[in-house]
Design a protein around this motif. Sequence first.
Motif, PDB file in Angstrom:
ATOM      1  N   SER A   1       0.842  -1.201   0.000  1.00  9.73           N
ATOM      2  CA  SER A   1       0.000   0.000   0.000  1.00  9.73           C
ATOM      3  C   SER A   1       0.875   1.249   0.000  1.00  9.73           C
ATOM      4  CB  SER A   1      -0.910   0.000   1.236  1.00  9.73           C
ATOM      5  OG  SER A   1      -1.705   1.165   1.275  1.00  9.73           O
ATOM      6  N   PRO A   2       0.739   2.127  -0.991  1.00  7.94           N
ATOM      7  CA  PRO A   2       1.517   3.371  -0.997  1.00  7.94           C
ATOM      8  C   PRO A   2       1.172   4.216   0.229  1.00  7.94           C
ATOM      9  CG  PRO A   2       0.445   3.006  -3.118  1.00  7.94           C
ATOM     10  CD  PRO A   2      -0.151   2.029  -2.161  1.00  7.94           C
ATOM     11  N   SER A   3       2.172   4.844   0.802  1.00 12.25           N
ATOM     12  CA  SER A   3       1.924   5.670   1.982  1.00 12.25           C
ATOM     13  C   SER A   3       1.587   7.108   1.623  1.00 12.25           C
ATOM     14  CB  SER A   3       3.152   5.649   2.900  1.00 12.25           C
ATOM     15  OG  SER A   3       4.299   6.120   2.206  1.00 12.25           O
ATOM     16  N   GLY A   4       1.862   7.506   0.384  1.00 15.33           N
ATOM     17  CA  GLY A   4       1.583   8.877  -0.024  1.00 15.33           C
ATOM     18  C   GLY A   4       0.931   8.928  -1.388  1.00 15.33           C
ATOM     19  N   LEU A   5       1.374   9.864  -2.222  1.00 13.15           N
ATOM     20  CA  LEU A   5       0.767  10.063  -3.536  1.00 13.15           C
ATOM     21  C   LEU A   5       1.582   9.434  -4.659  1.00 13.15           C
ATOM     22  CD1 LEU A   5      -0.307  13.809  -3.129  1.00 13.15           C
ATOM     23  CD2 LEU A   5      -1.705  11.754  -2.795  1.00 13.15           C
ATOM     24  N   THR A   6       2.608   8.654  -4.300  1.00  9.44           N
ATOM     25  CA  THR A   6       3.444   8.000  -5.301  1.00  9.44           C
ATOM     26  C   THR A   6       3.111   6.524  -5.378  1.00  9.44           C
ATOM     27  OG1 THR A   6       5.253   9.545  -4.858  1.00  9.44           O
ATOM     28  CG2 THR A   6       5.814   7.522  -6.019  1.00  9.44           C
ATOM     29  N   PRO A   7       2.879   5.958  -6.566  1.00 10.00           N
ATOM     30  CA  PRO A   7       2.593   4.524  -6.689  1.00 10.00           C
ATOM     31  C   PRO A   7       3.740   3.693  -6.107  1.00 10.00           C
ATOM     32  CG  PRO A   7       2.141   5.662  -8.754  1.00 10.00           C
ATOM     33  CD  PRO A   7       2.850   6.642  -7.872  1.00 10.00           C
ATOM     34  N   LEU A   8       3.407   2.512  -5.623  1.00  5.09           N
ATOM     35  CA  LEU A   8       4.397   1.621  -5.022  1.00  5.09           C
ATOM     36  C   LEU A   8       4.537   0.364  -5.872  1.00  5.09           C
ATOM     37  CD1 LEU A   8       6.266   0.815  -2.673  1.00  5.09           C
ATOM     38  CD2 LEU A   8       4.254  -0.114  -1.495  1.00  5.09           C
ATOM     39  N   THR A   9       5.755   0.078  -6.334  1.00  5.79           N
ATOM     40  CA  THR A   9       6.030  -1.114  -7.127  1.00  5.79           C
ATOM     41  C   THR A   9       6.644  -2.187  -6.248  1.00  5.79           C
ATOM     42  OG1 THR A   9       6.421   0.238  -9.103  1.00  5.79           O
ATOM     43  CG2 THR A   9       7.253  -2.018  -9.146  1.00  5.79           C
ATOM     44  N   ALA A  10       6.168  -3.423  -6.390  1.00  4.52           N
ATOM     45  CA  ALA A  10       6.684  -4.529  -5.583  1.00  4.52           C
ATOM     46  C   ALA A  10       6.754  -5.786  -6.427  1.00  4.52           C
ATOM     47  CB  ALA A  10       5.795  -4.759  -4.366  1.00  4.52           C
ATOM     48  N   MET A  11       7.690  -6.682  -6.058  1.00  5.99           N
ATOM     49  CA  MET A  11       7.783  -7.971  -6.718  1.00  5.99           C
ATOM     50  C   MET A  11       7.138  -9.017  -5.819  1.00  5.99           C
ATOM     51  SD  MET A  11      11.056  -9.972  -8.385  1.00  5.99           S
ATOM     52  CE  MET A  11      11.085  -8.811  -9.753  1.00  5.99           C
ATOM     53  N   LEU A  12       6.260  -9.831  -6.389  1.00  6.48           N
ATOM     54  CA  LEU A  12       5.573 -10.875  -5.648  1.00  6.48           C
ATOM     55  C   LEU A  12       6.449 -12.125  -5.573  1.00  6.48           C
ATOM     56  CD1 LEU A  12       2.058 -10.343  -7.257  1.00  6.48           C
ATOM     57  CD2 LEU A  12       2.838  -9.547  -5.014  1.00  6.48           C
ATOM     58  N   PRO A  13       6.119 -13.074  -4.687  1.00  3.66           N
ATOM     59  CA  PRO A  13       6.957 -14.276  -4.515  1.00  3.66           C
ATOM     60  C   PRO A  13       7.191 -15.078  -5.788  1.00  3.66           C
ATOM     61  CG  PRO A  13       5.420 -14.080  -2.703  1.00  3.66           C
ATOM     62  CD  PRO A  13       5.029 -13.026  -3.700  1.00  3.66           C
ATOM     63  N   ASP A  14       6.298 -14.995  -6.788  1.00  6.56           N
ATOM     64  CA  ASP A  14       6.467 -15.750  -8.033  1.00  6.56           C
ATOM     65  C   ASP A  14       7.207 -14.952  -9.099  1.00  6.56           C
ATOM     66  OD1 ASP A  14       4.549 -13.872  -8.591  1.00  6.56           O
ATOM     67  OD2 ASP A  14       3.315 -15.212  -9.813  1.00  6.56           O
TER      68      ASP A  14
ATOM     69  N   ARG B   1      -7.257  10.820  -5.487  1.00  2.08           N
ATOM     70  CA  ARG B   1      -6.340   9.810  -4.954  1.00  2.08           C
ATOM     71  C   ARG B   1      -4.899  10.094  -5.360  1.00  2.08           C
ATOM     72  NH1 ARG B   1     -10.789   6.363  -6.513  1.00  2.08           N
ATOM     73  NH2 ARG B   1      -9.811   5.968  -8.519  1.00  2.08           N
ATOM     74  N   ARG B   2      -4.702  10.583  -6.582  1.00  3.87           N
ATOM     75  CA  ARG B   2      -3.347  10.757  -7.102  1.00  3.87           C
ATOM     76  C   ARG B   2      -2.697  12.056  -6.668  1.00  3.87           C
ATOM     77  NH1 ARG B   2      -1.972   7.860 -12.658  1.00  3.87           N
ATOM     78  NH2 ARG B   2      -3.370   6.056 -12.543  1.00  3.87           N
ATOM     79  N   THR B   3      -3.502  13.077  -6.351  1.00 10.41           N
ATOM     80  CA  THR B   3      -2.929  14.395  -6.081  1.00 10.41           C
ATOM     81  C   THR B   3      -3.213  14.924  -4.670  1.00 10.41           C
ATOM     82  OG1 THR B   3      -4.875  15.618  -6.866  1.00 10.41           O
ATOM     83  CG2 THR B   3      -3.246  14.955  -8.519  1.00 10.41           C
ATOM     84  N   GLY B   4      -4.190  14.342  -3.976  1.00 11.12           N
ATOM     85  CA  GLY B   4      -4.542  14.850  -2.658  1.00 11.12           C
ATOM     86  C   GLY B   4      -5.477  16.047  -2.695  1.00 11.12           C
ATOM     87  N   LYS B   5      -5.840  16.490  -3.882  1.00 10.12           N
ATOM     88  CA  LYS B   5      -6.783  17.604  -4.004  1.00 10.12           C
ATOM     89  C   LYS B   5      -8.200  17.142  -3.667  1.00 10.12           C
ATOM     90  CE  LYS B   5      -4.443  21.087  -6.222  1.00 10.12           C
ATOM     91  NZ  LYS B   5      -4.572  22.551  -6.056  1.00 10.12           N
ATOM     92  N   SER B   6      -9.021  18.046  -3.156  1.00  9.65           N
ATOM     93  CA  SER B   6     -10.431  17.771  -2.926  1.00  9.65           C
ATOM     94  C   SER B   6     -11.220  18.309  -4.112  1.00  9.65           C
ATOM     95  CB  SER B   6     -10.904  18.441  -1.628  1.00  9.65           C
ATOM     96  OG  SER B   6     -12.287  18.271  -1.451  1.00  9.65           O
ATOM     97  N   ILE B   7     -11.950  17.404  -4.804  1.00 11.48           N
ATOM     98  CA  ILE B   7     -12.709  17.808  -5.987  1.00 11.48           C
ATOM     99  C   ILE B   7     -14.194  17.616  -5.700  1.00 11.48           C
ATOM    100  CG2 ILE B   7     -13.085  17.418  -8.451  1.00 11.48           C
ATOM    101  CD1 ILE B   7     -10.204  16.364  -8.575  1.00 11.48           C
ATOM    102  N   ILE B   8     -14.935  18.695  -5.723  1.00  7.65           N
ATOM    103  CA  ILE B   8     -16.349  18.681  -5.366  1.00  7.65           C
ATOM    104  C   ILE B   8     -17.193  18.913  -6.615  1.00  7.65           C
ATOM    105  CG2 ILE B   8     -18.143  19.763  -3.949  1.00  7.65           C
ATOM    106  CD1 ILE B   8     -15.850  20.703  -2.079  1.00  7.65           C
ATOM    107  N   ILE B   9     -18.125  18.015  -6.864  1.00  9.02           N
ATOM    108  CA  ILE B   9     -19.029  18.148  -8.008  1.00  9.02           C
ATOM    109  C   ILE B   9     -20.389  18.615  -7.488  1.00  9.02           C
ATOM    110  CG2 ILE B   9     -20.191  16.913  -9.880  1.00  9.02           C
ATOM    111  CD1 ILE B   9     -17.782  15.071 -10.023  1.00  9.02           C
TER     112      ILE B   9
END
Length: 327
Positions: A119-132, A273-281
Motif C-alpha cells: 500500500s503506498p503511503s503517499g501520492l506515489t505509486p508503489l512497485t513490488a515484486m511478488l513471490p512468483d 487519490r493521485r494528487t490529494g486535491k479535494s474535488i467537489i461536483i
Amino acid sequence: MDATLFEDFILGRCTATECAKVEDWFVENSDSEELEAICVPVLERLGCYEDRTKAVEAFNAIKAHIIMSPGRLRNRNLWYKLRVATTAAAIFAVAVTGAYISGSKASGPKATPDYVEISPSGLTPLTAMLPDSSTILVRPGSRAVYDAASFGEQRELLLFGDAYFDVKKSEAPFNIRCHGATVRVLGTRFDVSSHDADSEFAVALYSGKVKLASQFGSSNDTLTMTPGEIVKIDKHTGALRTIRIARLNNNLEDRSLYFFEKRIGDIASELERRTGKSIIIRRPEIASKRVLAVFTNGESPEQILKAVTRDTEIKIEEPDSSTIELR
C-alpha cells in the motif's frame, strides 16, 4: 477481553485456549454494546474499508457464526461460509483459517498465514515484486493483500483499489479477487480498477489473456478478454461494456492518464487519490458525463478538468489551493 486479543484471534495468532476464550466471550456478551465497541474498530482498521458500515457487517457475520455454530470456530471449515456470505468478512475469514483463500478446501497441513500488504503511503505509486517474480504497481489510495505462506502453491491476492500487473507465466493460475469480481490469468500485463468510490469496475488488457468473472448487480457474467480490450462493469446494474483500443499499451514506467469513456465523477475520484486535491461536483449530471482523453505530460488536476469539460457549460472554481469545484 481487550482489542489486542481480538486482533490476534482475527489474524490467526491465538492458541487454542485463547481462541476458546474469545468464542466464549462472544457467546456470553452477544447483546453487549461493549462487544461491538471493542471489535468494530479492529475490523475497520484491518479491513481496507472506506466506510464503517462494512466493518459492522463483518462483525455481525462473525458474531452470528460463532453463536450459531455448535462447535464454534474450533470447527475451522465453517469459516468459509463467512467468506461467501459477505465480501466485508472475506479478509477475516481468510486470515483466521489460513486454509481457504480461493474457495476450495486445502489438503494436508497448512503453513501459518503470513499476510503481506502492499500500500503506498503517499501520492506515489508503489512497485513490488511478488513471490512468483510477478510485478505489481499499486496506485495511491489502493492496497493489495496476499498470503506469502501459500503464494507458492496458490497465486492469489485481494485488491482494494487499482493496480497494474505484469504476471509471470506459469501453469498455476494467478487470481485477483476484488469486491464483486475475480480476474484470473496465467501470464499477462493488465490494469485492474476496483475502488469502492467509483461507479465502475474496469480491466484493461495489454498482453496475454484474462478471464473475468463478475457478480455485480444481478449479473453473473464470465468472459475472456484479449489484448487491446477494456471491460467496464457498472457496479449498480452489472451492465458490461467492452471498448477496443488499437495498440493499447502500458508499462510500469508509464505515468500517463487514460480516460476511455470514463465518467467525470470517477475521473474526479482518481485525481483526488493521485494528487490529494479535494474535488467537489455540485451537480449530479456532471458526474455521469463520459469523456475520452489521454494525458501524458504530467498535467495538473486543474488542467485535466478544464480539458475534459472544455466544450460544456461546466464551470470550474478554486475556492482555495486544495479544493476544486465543478458547477
